[in-house]
Design an enzyme around this catalytic site. Structure first.
Site, mmCIF file in Angstrom:
data_model
loop_
_atom_site.group_PDB
_atom_site.id
_atom_site.type_symbol
_atom_site.label_atom_id
_atom_site.label_comp_id
_atom_site.label_asym_id
_atom_site.label_seq_id
_atom_site.Cartn_x
_atom_site.Cartn_y
_atom_site.Cartn_z
ATOM 1 N N LEU A 221 43.715 38.230 25.716
ATOM 2 C CA LEU A 221 43.796 36.468 26.344
ATOM 3 C C LEU A 221 43.288 36.758 27.961
ATOM 4 O O LEU A 221 43.648 36.072 28.744
ATOM 5 C CB LEU A 221 45.091 36.109 26.363
ATOM 6 C CG LEU A 221 45.727 36.033 24.966
ATOM 7 C CD1 LEU A 221 47.323 35.315 25.234
ATOM 8 C CD2 LEU A 221 45.039 34.731 24.110
ATOM 9 N N ASP A 246 35.741 44.144 38.414
ATOM 10 C CA ASP A 246 34.573 44.263 37.617
ATOM 11 C C ASP A 246 35.358 44.233 36.146
ATOM 12 O O ASP A 246 36.156 45.225 35.833
ATOM 13 C CB ASP A 246 33.708 45.443 37.847
ATOM 14 C CG ASP A 246 32.593 45.719 36.648
ATOM 15 O OD1 ASP A 246 32.476 44.946 35.783
ATOM 16 O OD2 ASP A 246 32.043 46.769 36.726
ATOM 17 N N ASP A 252 37.910 47.515 26.276
ATOM 18 C CA ASP A 252 37.838 48.772 25.804
ATOM 19 C C ASP A 252 38.908 49.803 26.448
ATOM 20 O O ASP A 252 39.332 50.667 25.741
ATOM 21 C CB ASP A 252 36.606 49.586 26.308
ATOM 22 C CG ASP A 252 35.372 48.926 25.678
ATOM 23 O OD1 ASP A 252 35.210 48.680 24.658
ATOM 24 O OD2 ASP A 252 34.015 49.030 26.224
HETATM 25 P P1 ADP Z 1 37.345 41.623 26.550
HETATM 26 O O1 ADP Z 1 37.050 42.359 27.961
HETATM 27 O O2 ADP Z 1 37.051 42.356 25.443
HETATM 28 O O3 ADP Z 1 36.601 40.391 26.689
HETATM 29 P P2 ADP Z 1 39.715 40.466 27.334
HETATM 30 O O4 ADP Z 1 39.094 39.652 28.431
HETATM 31 O O5 ADP Z 1 40.787 39.645 26.620
HETATM 32 O O6 ADP Z 1 38.948 41.389 26.394
HETATM 33 O O7 ADP Z 1 40.609 41.388 28.454
HETATM 34 C C1 ADP Z 1 41.338 42.429 27.665
HETATM 35 C C2 ADP Z 1 42.435 42.985 28.275
HETATM 36 O O8 ADP Z 1 42.277 43.214 29.596
HETATM 37 C C3 ADP Z 1 43.558 41.920 28.299
HETATM 38 O O9 ADP Z 1 44.271 41.654 27.179
HETATM 39 C C4 ADP Z 1 44.349 42.265 29.570
HETATM 40 O O10 ADP Z 1 45.243 43.255 29.443
HETATM 41 C C5 ADP Z 1 43.126 42.924 30.491
HETATM 42 N N1 ADP Z 1 42.485 41.971 31.849
HETATM 43 C C6 ADP Z 1 41.433 41.150 31.303
HETATM 44 N N2 ADP Z 1 41.019 40.625 32.453
HETATM 45 C C7 ADP Z 1 41.979 40.898 33.331
HETATM 46 C C8 ADP Z 1 42.263 40.281 34.811
HETATM 47 N N3 ADP Z 1 41.567 39.518 35.619
HETATM 48 N N4 ADP Z 1 43.508 40.817 35.280
HETATM 49 C C9 ADP Z 1 44.427 41.622 34.518
HETATM 50 N N5 ADP Z 1 44.335 42.099 33.324
HETATM 51 C C10 ADP Z 1 43.037 41.828 32.727
#
Ligand code: ADP
Length: 306
Positions: A221, A246, A252
């Site tokens: 999420l 970034d 990943d």
């Molecule tokens: P993807 O990179 O595949 O689009 P997500 O955006 O759901 O997937 O991000 C994957 C995971 O990375 C999340 O479940 C969370 O643990 C972490 N994450 C992503 N963005 C943030 C953020 N801005 N701050 C903290 N954790 C993040």
């Protein structure tokens, strides 16, 4: 040591920072530029290796300079190269990436040799797949290759972790052999056809995936963390608040970490908290594979956060 075999893509990322995204036909001056290892397969393999996993990569590179660079990068990370094959007539995969000042990205991938990773390659790598605690697969490889890898692992009783990225529809025959499926919200929507914008909607999409035969569904999420749904319960595991620089490779980082935690037999909620922490640290730095944190950093971060 926890053994993880990653079947997936290997690219060289060519990254340009830009003050804003150009519009069609426009040229703007950006920078800085940097290049480094990439591809969802390599990113996840590097993520797992830096956390202490004993990682074998099953992938295809070209016989070009980028291929030598990619192989050298894997070797430097301590990743086993026995199942990294080289194509004669295809170039090493590259990803052309723009990252704007808000940390948002736009990416075009030229798959090259990744498109030639075949079911026969997977069969040649069967020993490494069957010896693993966890096999970690994404969807940047041909579907027949993904299916064969999942099948070999499933039949050998190896835990199958499928990160369905980039999103595409999946057959029930494949989903039935998947122990843990980790879509983000967009991917969950593509696979199920159900809107997964809110956590409540995501839970409904996850239940649809369980019904189609997946063992455990973990929908990521973004900054909010992840939703874990099993046959018996649904739990929101909160993310960590950080200054994101970034977000390339957040998913990943999450999957590489989850593979390590599951191969160490960490309890599910604990494993997902660990993966959230690794991904949170990863987004505070520029780059994908290059930004993957080491185990000691993650442990210090978790102590500080707790
Ligand atoms: P993807 O990179 O595949 O689009 P997500 O955006 O759901 O997937 O991000 C994957 C995971 O990375 C999340 O479940 C969370 O643990 C972490 N994450 C992503 N963005 C943030 C953020 N801005 N701050 C903290 N954790 C993040």
């Amino acid at each position: 040591m926890a053994k993880i075999t990653v079947v997936g893509s290997a690219n060289i990322d060519l990254v340009v920072r830009t003050p804003r995204m150009p519009v069609k036909g426009e040229t703007i001056l950006g920078g800085p530029f940097f290049s480094g290892p990439g591809g969802k397969g390599v990113n996840q393999a590097v993520g797992a290796a830096r956390l202490g996993g004993d990682v074998t990569m099953v992938a295809r590179l070209g016989q070009d300079q980028f291929g030598d660079t990619a192989a050298g990068n894997l070797r430097q990370e301590g990743i086993r190269l026995d199942c990294v094959y080289r194509s004669v007539d295809a170039h090493t995969g590259i990803a052309s990436i723009l990252v704007d000042s808000a940390g948002e990205n736009m990416i075009v991938v030229a798959s090259g040799a990744n498109a030639e990773l075949s079911p026969a390659d997977v069969e040649s790598s069967a020993d490494a797949i069957m010896a693993a605690d966890v096999i970690l697969v994404q969807l940047e490889s041909p579907m027949a290759t993904v299916q064969r890898a999942v099948e070999i692992a499933h039949q050998a009783g190896v835990t199958v972790l499928l990160n369905p990225a980039p999103g595409r529809p999946l057959a029930d025959a494949l989903l039935r052999q998947v122990d843990v499926l980790t879509p983000n919200q967009t991917e969950a929507q593509i696979i199920t056809g159900l809107v997964a914008g809110t956590p409540a909607e995501a839970e409904i999409a996850a239940r649809a995936l369980l019904k189609r035969g997946v063992g455990i569904v973990i929908i990521t999420l973004g900054a909010a963390g992840a939703l874990v749904v099993t046959a018996t319960r649904a739990e929101h595991v909160a993310g960590f608040t950080v200054d994101a620089v970034d977000t390339t490779g957040a998913g990943d980082a999450f999957n590489g970490a989850l593979a390590v935690a599951l191969s160490e037999r960490q309890p599910l909620a604990h494993a997902v908290t660990f993966a959230n922490a690794v991904a949170a640290l990863q987004v505070t730095r520029q780059g994908a594979a290059a930004a993957m944190p080491r185990r000691s950093e993650v442990e210090a971060f978790l102590l500080g956060a707790g």
